[in-house]
Design an enzyme around this catalytic site. Structure first.
Site, PDB file in Angstrom:
ATOM      1  N   ASP A  24      69.787  19.987  29.461  1.00  0.00           N
ATOM      2  CA  ASP A  24      69.381  20.627  27.899  1.00  0.00           C
ATOM      3  C   ASP A  24      70.386  21.729  27.450  1.00  0.00           C
ATOM      4  O   ASP A  24      69.567  22.466  26.585  1.00  0.00           O
ATOM      5  CB  ASP A  24      68.004  20.670  27.831  1.00  0.00           C
ATOM      6  N   LYS A 129      66.776  12.176  27.040  1.00  0.00           N
ATOM      7  CA  LYS A 129      65.510  12.116  27.540  1.00  0.00           C
ATOM      8  C   LYS A 129      64.552  12.486  26.631  1.00  0.00           C
ATOM      9  O   LYS A 129      64.454  13.461  26.149  1.00  0.00           O
ATOM     10  CB  LYS A 129      65.211  12.828  28.912  1.00  0.00           C
ATOM     11  N   CYS A 162      61.923  22.334  30.732  1.00  0.00           N
ATOM     12  CA  CYS A 162      62.519  21.213  31.417  1.00  0.00           C
ATOM     13  C   CYS A 162      63.165  21.193  32.657  1.00  0.00           C
ATOM     14  O   CYS A 162      63.274  20.121  33.297  1.00  0.00           O
ATOM     15  CB  CYS A 162      63.617  20.943  30.219  1.00  0.00           C
TER      16      CYS A 162
HETATM   17  N1  TIU Z   1      64.601  21.874  27.576  1.00  0.00           N
HETATM   18  C1  TIU Z   1      63.517  22.428  27.404  1.00  0.00           C
HETATM   19  O1  TIU Z   1      63.232  23.409  28.206  1.00  0.00           O
HETATM   20  N2  TIU Z   1      62.838  22.339  26.383  1.00  0.00           N
HETATM   21  C2  TIU Z   1      61.942  23.134  25.766  1.00  0.00           C
HETATM   22  O2  TIU Z   1      61.260  22.480  24.880  1.00  0.00           O
HETATM   23  N3  TIU Z   1      61.809  24.269  26.447  1.00  0.00           N
HETATM   24  C3  TIU Z   1      61.140  25.559  25.872  1.00  0.00           C
HETATM   25  O3  TIU Z   1      61.195  26.450  26.508  1.00  0.00           O
HETATM   26  N4  TIU Z   1      60.526  25.198  24.486  1.00  0.00           N
END
Ligand code: TIU
Length: 223
Positions: A24, A129, A162
């Protein structure tokens, strides 16, 4: 097998069967005006992970080893976004709302793109995802099995959301996992520290951790 100096003890990396996983690294988490910022976070806290990830990407690409990028995002009609996720908290922009980088966390919008510095190369896997974890509703396990991948190196953001969720899911599916300490970041330094500590506790209950320098120095020369 390649031995990597790691916590809580050495990790054995399988050459060619260890995928580098970049979680991500999207504009929506790393740049101002996206989902991460809408939740009230200081996105600059994530920037330190970019260079270590770029270094690992170059090493994996040079050896022809598998690379996998994920993007947390949803279909434009939000049919894969549970209302409980969309309605959570008090963000200034909700998933699907129009922001400065297009609709927040929607596939195909500028904000859902991976940042240019870490753009996927041709042939690398890019997995969209809908959840925090990379196995939920993606069919990824079957694809990794078909490709003979047995080991996963985790990088990306955020460590305790994530990345940790994906690593726990992977551990339950039988992958040997290592998280690269300086190639992952959180909006909350104390959460990053705690996540790394809980991953390696109890004899690598979820997996191993090591700095990118330890991974890099363990790799065989390119022939
Ligand atoms: N990619 C991921 O970690 N999504 C989140 O929403 N992370 C946060 O820390 N908000």
């Amino acid at each position: 097998m390649i031995r990597v100096a790691a916590q809580p003890f050495d990790y054995e990396l399988a050459p060619g069967r260890t995928a580098l996983v970049v979680i991500d690294m999207q504009r929506d988490f790393v740049e101002p005006g996206g989902f991460g910022a809408s939740l009230g976070n200081d996105v600059t806290r994530l920037h330190g992970a970019v260079q270590p990830i770029a270094t690992l990407l170059a090493a994996w690409r040079a050896r022809g080893w598998p690379v996998l990028h994920t993007r947390e995002c949803h279909r434009p009609d939000l049919s894969d976004c549970p209302p409980a996720k969309r309605e959570r908290g008090q963000p200034s922009l909700r998933i699907g709302d129009l922001g400065p980088m297009g609709r927040v966390l929607i596939a195909g919008e500028p904000g859902a793109d991976i940042i240019p510095a870490l753009a996927p190369a041709a042939g690398e896997w890019v997995i969209d995802k809908p959840g925090k974890g990379m196995f939920w509703a993606t069919g990824l396990h079957e694809r990794l099995q078909a490709a003979g991948v047995t080991h996963l190196l985790f990088t990306g953001v955020t460590t305790e959301v994530c990345v940790q969720t994906s690593m726990r899911e992977a551990n339950d599916r039988g992958y040997s996992c290592l998280i690269v300490e300086d190639a992952t970041e959180s909006y909350f330094p104390e959460f990053k520290r705690a996540a790394l500590a809980m991953i390696v506790a109890q004899g690598a209950i979820i997996g191993w951790s090591a700095p990118s320098a330890a991974v890099m120095s363990s790799l065989p020369a390119i022939s």
